[in-house]
Design an enzyme around this catalytic site. Sequence first.
Site, PDB file in Angstrom:
ATOM      1  N   GLY A 128       0.825  -1.203   0.000  1.00  0.00           N
ATOM      2  CA  GLY A 128       0.000   0.000   0.000  1.00  0.00           C
ATOM      3  C   GLY A 128       0.855   1.248   0.000  1.00  0.00           C
ATOM      4  O   GLY A 128       1.963   1.261  -0.549  1.00  0.00           O
ATOM      5  N   CYS A 129       0.379   2.288   0.616  1.00  0.00           N
ATOM      6  CA  CYS A 129       1.095   3.567   0.675  1.00  0.00           C
ATOM      7  C   CYS A 129       2.498   3.367   1.228  1.00  0.00           C
ATOM      8  O   CYS A 129       2.671   2.832   2.320  1.00  0.00           O
ATOM      9  CB  CYS A 129       0.314   4.537   1.553  1.00  0.00           C
ATOM     10  SG  CYS A 129       1.234   6.030   1.988  1.00  0.00           S
ATOM     11  N   PHE A 130       3.502   3.802   0.489  1.00  0.00           N
ATOM     12  CA  PHE A 130       4.873   3.573   0.945  1.00  0.00           C
ATOM     13  C   PHE A 130       5.274   4.439   2.131  1.00  0.00           C
ATOM     14  O   PHE A 130       6.272   4.178   2.791  1.00  0.00           O
ATOM     15  CB  PHE A 130       5.897   3.678  -0.183  1.00  0.00           C
ATOM     16  CG  PHE A 130       5.817   4.876  -1.090  1.00  0.00           C
ATOM     17  CD1 PHE A 130       5.216   6.069  -0.727  1.00  0.00           C
ATOM     18  CD2 PHE A 130       6.365   4.803  -2.374  1.00  0.00           C
ATOM     19  CE1 PHE A 130       5.168   7.158  -1.584  1.00  0.00           C
ATOM     20  CE2 PHE A 130       6.335   5.886  -3.247  1.00  0.00           C
ATOM     21  CZ  PHE A 130       5.732   7.065  -2.848  1.00  0.00           C
TER      22      PHE A 130
END
Length: 230
Positions: free
Chosen positions: A56-58
């Site tokens: 997902g969002c890094f």
Amino acid sequence: MKRFGILAAAAIAASAIYVAAPNSPAHALEKPVNAPAPKRIAREGAGLKTAIFAGGCFWGVEGVFSHVKGVKSAVAGYHGGSAATAKYNRITAGGTAHAEAVKITYDPYVVRYDELLRIFFSVVADPTLKNRQGPDVGAHYRSALVPTNSEQRAVAEAYLAQMEASNVWSRPIVTKIESQRTFYRAETYHQDFMAKNPGHGYIVRWDKPKVDALKVMFPRDFKASFLRDN
């Protein structure tokens, strides 16, 4: 779904916390899980190693690993696509084959790859979600393991099979192992985003709880200081 846009929107979003509805899927699934202790122990030998994780969002992936003892570097970037499309605005538009990912360098004598896998699936990524994590939807937010050597691949394969058989998760495990391709470092403003923007709405709602869970669930692996990329 984009995460509040890019930096132009960050200042606006910093004072607003993204809160999912109490009964929404995102709210229900964004909770830490006690992933099973790995049965297959990584034996990578001496020297620093690298591994790539997509979850997902890094911002959150990087943020969690930056608080893990033995991790020497955590870099946000893009994996799976071409150099021509390795740009945030292009990737979040979809269709590039990239995943937001984090490349970490670690000392296996301090934290082994199998231990990193357990941390990842306990507090970072839900392995039952396909092409999404939390509030973010799209193939670029898929969860994936990218081994960089044969030992990591063997450990990753064994652990995914162990996870599936564990019944810890009520739905099938969909996280995949992807072959290593070129890792493209993300734009400078994405690096150390959690440390630089602790009050950002997305960080407060979605990512800080992951670090808090790391501290509680893995106290021996947790370090209070944030490892900044130099």
